[in-house]
Design an enzyme around this catalytic site. Structure first.
Site, short mmCIF file in Angstrom:
data_model
loop_
_atom_site.label_atom_id
_atom_site.label_comp_id
_atom_site.label_asym_id
_atom_site.label_seq_id
_atom_site.Cartn_x
_atom_site.Cartn_y
_atom_site.Cartn_z
N GLY B 207 16.71 44.32 19.83
CA GLY B 207 18.36 44.50 19.58
C GLY B 207 18.73 45.17 18.39
CD GLU B 208 20.77 42.85 13.64
OE1 GLU B 208 21.45 43.35 13.00
OE2 GLU B 208 20.76 41.35 13.67
N GLY B 210 15.90 47.32 16.69
CA GLY B 210 15.07 48.30 17.55
C GLY B 210 14.12 48.11 18.54
CG ASP B 238 20.52 46.46 32.28
OD1 ASP B 238 19.34 46.18 32.37
OD2 ASP B 238 21.33 45.67 32.22
#
Lengths: 308, 308
Positions: B207-208, B210, B238
């Site tokens: 996620g945030e 990486g 996706d």
């Protein structure tokens, strides 16, 4: 090459992790910062205080690494600062079990005469007023002042923290602390707010997720090296700061581009620190090992994309 | 240049975030993958199913982007897969409010005749047996098969998941799913275990924080671009996968070094996806914008350290 002043605790730690626990071992911010900075062949001095119970061998450890310890006051009748903590299973959070300030309660740092013209000052985590008192002793405005702090001072000495922040160039802070200090969840927005509080450069440490360096609208992201296991996170943040400050002192270059390198050096050294309890890994770490791991950091992050 | 087959849902989503909520809007894994892959000027086909309630304009959106939609079956008397979810304040977790499988319940993907020799196959998140049935239709062993999956299939179809995993080259999975699949907290150890389950390349999305690409003992870390705000994370994973697959198809190069570039392209495209609700940002995204942000990724991560 620049002179480096390091201010912070020199302490006893007792640590529990899922991998085991220690008795009282060597710890403290200035200890970890000093051990990290010692990899740069610079003139560096540690400013701190310990009690009469502090073993000479721990002081020798620093001086054998070429860290000037004349600024470490020994209060013979006093006891050394002691911290004890227990890490949770995820290693990302911990409980403090014991904090005995001891001699730290009345600590009045005195920068050695021959270091009052140092170009680089690394203010390890301490009461903001103690950090300020170090800056008062510098004869010139240093080229770069780096401040580390923590949520504890935001809780009990926020005004003092704001005062010292106005006098520093770089702040190192973790993600949750950046959020607490600014009331902003987004680290980009938080960093921008922290800029307005004084520091031109904001380093936000995210533990196993690496570190971000913000400068105006520019940002640099140094990942943490993915490790099989983190044995003990104690001192990783200070080791990062020591690597950062040491590299800047060595190169004498405070440009944003060079600070990127300093962040990478800090991350590299921190990746060793967590491999063993306390200072154990850092005590024996060799430059060749550091350089080898720097190459791993290059492979970890560098790419060569071709745009169509 | 290689042909790319994309398999996944084409769906309706209804999304709530702290910034607002949507009615039924365009969603689905194959939609996001297709929109991302459309930036590479390749031959790509989407394989999916929708109901008679699915607007032609959404199908046009994909075909106008040069995605072959002949493999999207339209079940006139059926309804389109619908998912609704609500994100928590930190945007890192969400609750599923509604899942209506509808036509997806009996989905039997049929790869268009002229794509059965495609070199690159991107298996979006679906039942593992549905993913396997796509591989059965390929006339040659594809050069690279990429699999996305999620914790849901680990809960209800673990054996089937293991079967399809043996047939793929790359798996994309998030950090919590990697831990669930392996029982290992360390992502380094988890990736090594996943290697033994089939995929030579393991991409762990954080996620945030990486994404990590593992290949034997090599690892590459692509940070996420630090953003002022994440408006809606739906489809980011996706979009990442679509960017990854599209770049590999475009270059035809499946080396580890080129996969690093693919990861960066995926991260870059995902950084746009989260800026608006659903597919909104991706529908209008221009190549010039992508290239500009790729340069930001370079500045974000590249450094030029000098070793003494």
């Amino acid at each position: 090459m620049s002179k480096l002043v390091i201010v912070g605790t020199v302490a006893f730690d007792a640590i529990e992790t899922p991998f085991g626990k220690t008795d009282k071992i060597l710890g403290g911010a200035a200890t970890f910062i000093g051990l990290a900075a010692s990899h740069f062949d610079i003139d560096a001095a540690a400013v701190s205080v310990v009690g009469g119970d502090f073993p000479q061998k721990y002081l020798d450890l620093l001086s054998n690494r070429n860290i000037d310890i004349s600024g470490i006051e020994i209060v013979k009748e006093g006891k050394t600062f002691f911290w004890s903590g227990r890490y949770h299973n995820d290693m990302n959070s911990r409980d403090t079990l014991v904090t005995e300030l001891n001699t730290l309660a009345d600590f009045k740092p005195v920068v050695p005469e021959n270091y009052r013209d140092a170009e680089i000052v690394m203010l390890g985590n301490l009461h903001p007023n103690v950090q300020s008192s170090v800056l008062d002793q510098m004869v010139n405005k240093p080229k770069l002042v780096i401040l580390d702090t923590m949520n504890f001072w935001m809780d009990i000495a926020l005004d003092d923290l704001h005062n010292v922040m106005k006098r520093v160039d770089v702040i190192t802070i973790n993600d949750e602390e950046a959020r607490q200090l600014t009331g902003e969840y987004s680290l980009v927005v938080a960093a921008r707010k922290i800029h307005t509080m004084g520091p031109k450069y904001v380093v936000i440490k995210k533990g196993e997720h690496g570190a971000l360096l913000f400068y105006n609208d520019d940002v640099f992201y140094a990942p943490a090296l993915p490790l099989e296991e983190v044995f003990d996170p104690t001192g990783a943040g200070d080791t990062f700061a020591g690597g950062f400050a040491g590299y800047i002192a060595k190169t004498g270059d405070t440009s944003f581009d060079n600070m990127k390198n300093a962040v990478i050096f800090g991350s590299t050294l921190a990746s060793f620190c967590v491999e063993k309890f306390g200072t154990e890994r850092m005590e024996t770490l060799k430059n060749e090992e550091v350089h080898k791991r720097l190459l791993q950091f290059k492979q970890l992050t560098q790419f060569d994309i071709k745009l169509a």
